[in-house]
Scaffold this motif. Structure first.
Motif, PDB file in Angstrom:
ATOM      1  N   GLY A   1       4.715  17.475   9.902  1.00 38.06           N
ATOM      2  CA  GLY A   1       5.663  17.010   9.031  1.00 38.06           C
ATOM      3  C   GLY A   1       5.937  15.463   9.165  1.00 38.06           C
ATOM      4  N   HIS A   2       5.049  14.730   9.852  1.00 40.81           N
ATOM      5  CA  HIS A   2       5.022  13.488  10.055  1.00 40.81           C
ATOM      6  C   HIS A   2       4.511  12.753   8.849  1.00 40.81           C
ATOM      7  CE1 HIS A   2       6.231  14.254  14.296  1.00 40.81           C
ATOM      8  NE2 HIS A   2       5.104  14.802  14.241  1.00 40.81           N
ATOM      9  N   ARG A   3       4.992  11.339   8.736  1.00 40.28           N
ATOM     10  CA  ARG A   3       4.140  10.400   7.932  1.00 40.28           C
ATOM     11  C   ARG A   3       3.195   9.563   8.507  1.00 40.28           C
ATOM     12  NH1 ARG A   3       9.383  11.201   8.175  1.00 40.28           N
ATOM     13  NH2 ARG A   3       9.580   9.319   9.348  1.00 40.28           N
ATOM     14  N   VAL A   4       2.261   9.185   7.451  1.00 34.35           N
ATOM     15  CA  VAL A   4       1.102   8.463   8.129  1.00 34.35           C
ATOM     16  C   VAL A   4       0.953   7.324   7.152  1.00 34.35           C
ATOM     17  CG1 VAL A   4      -1.467   8.573   8.548  1.00 34.35           C
ATOM     18  CG2 VAL A   4      -0.153  10.749   8.698  1.00 34.35           C
ATOM     19  N   ALA A   5       0.897   6.103   7.980  1.00 33.63           N
ATOM     20  CA  ALA A   5       0.621   4.735   7.440  1.00 33.63           C
ATOM     21  C   ALA A   5      -0.394   3.722   8.053  1.00 33.63           C
ATOM     22  CB  ALA A   5       2.292   4.260   7.461  1.00 33.63           C
ATOM     23  N   LEU A   6      -0.312   2.691   7.389  1.00 35.69           N
ATOM     24  CA  LEU A   6      -1.482   1.868   7.920  1.00 35.69           C
ATOM     25  C   LEU A   6      -0.988   0.872   8.975  1.00 35.69           C
ATOM     26  CD1 LEU A   6      -4.183   0.415   7.564  1.00 35.69           C
ATOM     27  CD2 LEU A   6      -3.423  -1.029   5.713  1.00 35.69           C
ATOM     28  N   HIS A   7      -1.816   0.798   9.948  1.00 31.63           N
ATOM     29  CA  HIS A   7      -1.448  -0.311  11.169  1.00 31.63           C
ATOM     30  C   HIS A   7      -2.701  -1.219  11.041  1.00 31.63           C
ATOM     31  CE1 HIS A   7      -0.209  -1.671  14.895  1.00 31.63           C
ATOM     32  NE2 HIS A   7      -0.837  -0.877  15.730  1.00 31.63           N
ATOM     33  N   ALA A   8      -2.512  -2.256  10.467  1.00 29.41           N
ATOM     34  CA  ALA A   8      -3.379  -3.322   9.821  1.00 29.41           C
ATOM     35  C   ALA A   8      -3.410  -4.397  10.879  1.00 29.41           C
ATOM     36  CB  ALA A   8      -2.979  -3.565   8.448  1.00 29.41           C
ATOM     37  N   ASP A   9      -4.618  -5.146  10.718  1.00 28.74           N
ATOM     38  CA  ASP A   9      -4.999  -6.302  11.289  1.00 28.74           C
ATOM     39  C   ASP A   9      -4.901  -7.494  10.356  1.00 28.74           C
ATOM     40  OD1 ASP A   9      -5.621  -5.550  14.135  1.00 28.74           O
ATOM     41  OD2 ASP A   9      -7.440  -4.734  13.073  1.00 28.74           O
ATOM     42  N   TYR A  10      -3.893  -8.081  10.526  1.00 26.84           N
ATOM     43  CA  TYR A  10      -3.450  -9.545   9.431  1.00 26.84           C
ATOM     44  C   TYR A  10      -4.797 -10.276   9.129  1.00 26.84           C
ATOM     45  CZ  TYR A  10      -1.148 -13.283   7.237  1.00 26.84           C
ATOM     46  OH  TYR A  10      -0.717 -14.257   6.277  1.00 26.84           O
ATOM     47  N   PRO A  11      -5.138 -10.789   8.182  1.00 31.77           N
ATOM     48  CA  PRO A  11      -4.488 -10.554   6.880  1.00 31.77           C
ATOM     49  C   PRO A  11      -5.042  -9.017   5.895  1.00 31.77           C
ATOM     50  CG  PRO A  11      -6.034 -11.852   6.592  1.00 31.77           C
ATOM     51  CD  PRO A  11      -6.223 -11.449   8.045  1.00 31.77           C
ATOM     52  N   ASN A  12      -5.915  -8.282   6.570  1.00 29.27           N
ATOM     53  CA  ASN A  12      -6.455  -7.054   5.937  1.00 29.27           C
ATOM     54  C   ASN A  12      -5.600  -5.920   6.118  1.00 29.27           C
ATOM     55  OD1 ASN A  12      -8.874  -8.578   5.590  1.00 29.27           O
ATOM     56  ND2 ASN A  12      -9.465  -8.201   7.809  1.00 29.27           N
ATOM     57  N   ALA A  13      -4.923  -5.796   4.771  1.00 26.10           N
ATOM     58  CA  ALA A  13      -4.060  -4.736   4.660  1.00 26.10           C
ATOM     59  C   ALA A  13      -4.511  -3.709   3.315  1.00 26.10           C
ATOM     60  CB  ALA A  13      -2.574  -4.933   4.595  1.00 26.10           C
ATOM     61  N   PRO A  14      -5.518  -3.144   3.163  1.00 25.74           N
ATOM     62  CA  PRO A  14      -6.162  -2.711   1.827  1.00 25.74           C
ATOM     63  C   PRO A  14      -5.153  -1.507   1.510  1.00 25.74           C
ATOM     64  CG  PRO A  14      -7.482  -2.021   3.916  1.00 25.74           C
ATOM     65  CD  PRO A  14      -6.542  -3.069   4.394  1.00 25.74           C
ATOM     66  N   VAL A  15      -5.089  -1.278   0.327  1.00 26.76           N
ATOM     67  CA  VAL A  15      -4.369  -0.200  -0.120  1.00 26.76           C
ATOM     68  C   VAL A  15      -5.263   1.227   0.101  1.00 26.76           C
ATOM     69  CG1 VAL A  15      -3.501   0.935  -2.179  1.00 26.76           C
ATOM     70  CG2 VAL A  15      -2.984  -1.514  -1.958  1.00 26.76           C
TER      71      VAL A  15
END
Length: 173
Positions: free
Chosen positions: A51-65
């Protein structure tokens, strides 16, 4: 999740059992884990099953969709000049307004609560809302200091890695 999918899953199980849900921010460029491995794929699946959400933990400036993630980004080790800047593609940067307010934000980075420990204020109902950043590695492994906790994590990883070698038919004799 900076260092350990195993720690994230342990924490996710505890939260699920307590009726809580969270957003787990996972790195695509981590030197500590690989989301494309069977272990990484299973971790994402299990987090969502709980039941958790999963999102991106990105290294700036790389935040690919990336369609594995919800449309939310958290920067790893952010610098002030960009950490609150909205993303141009409409995904949410968790540090941008209105989702971030220093008065209702607490982080356990390096095993020290930034802006103070939230426990008493939570018990007192002092927060109208709270953005709570925790690192599962800190909570899943024993240690009074960050150094002790990281050494405990490394020892657990050592055992897990030895088992992976044996499972891959590597002769450890």
């Amino acid at each position: 999740v900076d260092l350990s999918l195993d720690a994230a899953l342990r924490m996710a199980e505890i939260e699920h059992a307590a009726g809580a849900s969270a957003t787990y921010f996972l790195m695509t460029q981590s030197v500590f884990y690989n989301l494309d491995s069977s272990e990484g794929v299973a971790a994402i699946t299990r987090l969502r099953e709980l039941g958790h959400r999963v999102a991106l933990h990105a290294d700036y400036p790389n935040a690919p969709v990336d369609d594995r993630f919800d449309a939310v980004v958290a920067w790893h080790n952010p610098d002030p000049e960009y950490m609150r800047t909205p993303l141009p593609d409409g995904r949410i940067n968790v540090m941008q307004e209105p989702w971030f307010d220093p008065a209702t934000y607490r982080s356990d980075s390096n095993q020290h609560w930034r802006s103070g420990c939230p426990h008493d204020d939570l018990r007192a109902g002092a927060f109208p809302w709270l953005q709570l950043l925790t690192h599962p590695e800190i909570w899943a492994y024993q240690g009074e200091t960050m150094g002790q906790t990281m050494r405990a994590m490394l020892e657990a990883e050592r055992e897990r890695r030895l088992q992976q070698l044996a499972d891959d038919r590597i002769d450890l004799g």
